[in-house]
Design an enzyme around this catalytic site. Sequence first.
Site, PDB file in Angstrom:
ATOM      1  N   HIS A 165       0.850  -1.193   0.000  1.00  0.00           N
ATOM      2  CA  HIS A 165       0.000   0.000   0.000  1.00  0.00           C
ATOM      3  C   HIS A 165       0.882   1.239   0.000  1.00  0.00           C
ATOM      4  CE1 HIS A 165      -3.516  -2.500   0.858  1.00  0.00           C
ATOM      5  NE2 HIS A 165      -2.730  -3.153   1.695  1.00  0.00           N
ATOM      6  N   THR A 173      13.344  -9.029   2.558  1.00  0.00           N
ATOM      7  CA  THR A 173      12.934  -7.769   1.939  1.00  0.00           C
ATOM      8  C   THR A 173      13.602  -7.534   0.597  1.00  0.00           C
ATOM      9  OG1 THR A 173      14.673  -6.549   3.104  1.00  0.00           O
ATOM     10  CG2 THR A 173      12.533  -6.720   4.199  1.00  0.00           C
TER      11      THR A 173
END
Length: 210
Positions: free
Chosen positions: A124, A174
Amino acid sequence: MEDSLKRRSPEEERRRMEEGRLYLPTDDSIMEEQTGYLELLYDYNETRPHEAERRQELLKKMFAEIGEDCYIEPPFHANWAGHHAHFGRQVYANFNLTLVDDADIYVGDCTMIGPNVTIATAGHPILPELREEAYQYNLPVHIGRNVWLGAGVIVMPGVTIGDNTVIGAGSIVTKDIPANVVAVGNPCRVMREIGDRDKKYYYRDREIDL
């Protein structure tokens, strides 16, 4: 900003979803299709341990691709019930696998997935105004052949993990991790390459005696 908040047609919203652009997952047509797959996921999680054939039938309906001899231990959780997941053969996933599969997730043959692993493709925007409107974007994840994801691993959107690599328990991946390494930590980093010592010892100083 005002243009970005305009409502678009269902076709345009779907196109933006598939292209990794900002889109609204709350679009009615997207939610209707998604709910249909979630009904199958509900059925899968309600199966009993002896219903192996029923589980395989449901996986074939749920997943984009599912190879032979794959086993996913219920409960299994996924935004789209695996509809955007592509699993090779002999993939094993322990309890509580979570796929945030709004974009494609590729998992190679013979990969092992420990309990409570999350593989996420959705993100988001940081900008509060866009999050308030529920905007989302998706990035695919690629996991190679014969990978081992330890218990509690989290794989973030857009990550690639190379063949034969081991990701230690509790790691948060990540960034891309190469093939043939052991990687651990938060954020996950390469600890060492898989090498000659691993041909002799299977755990610390315990020798392979096969």
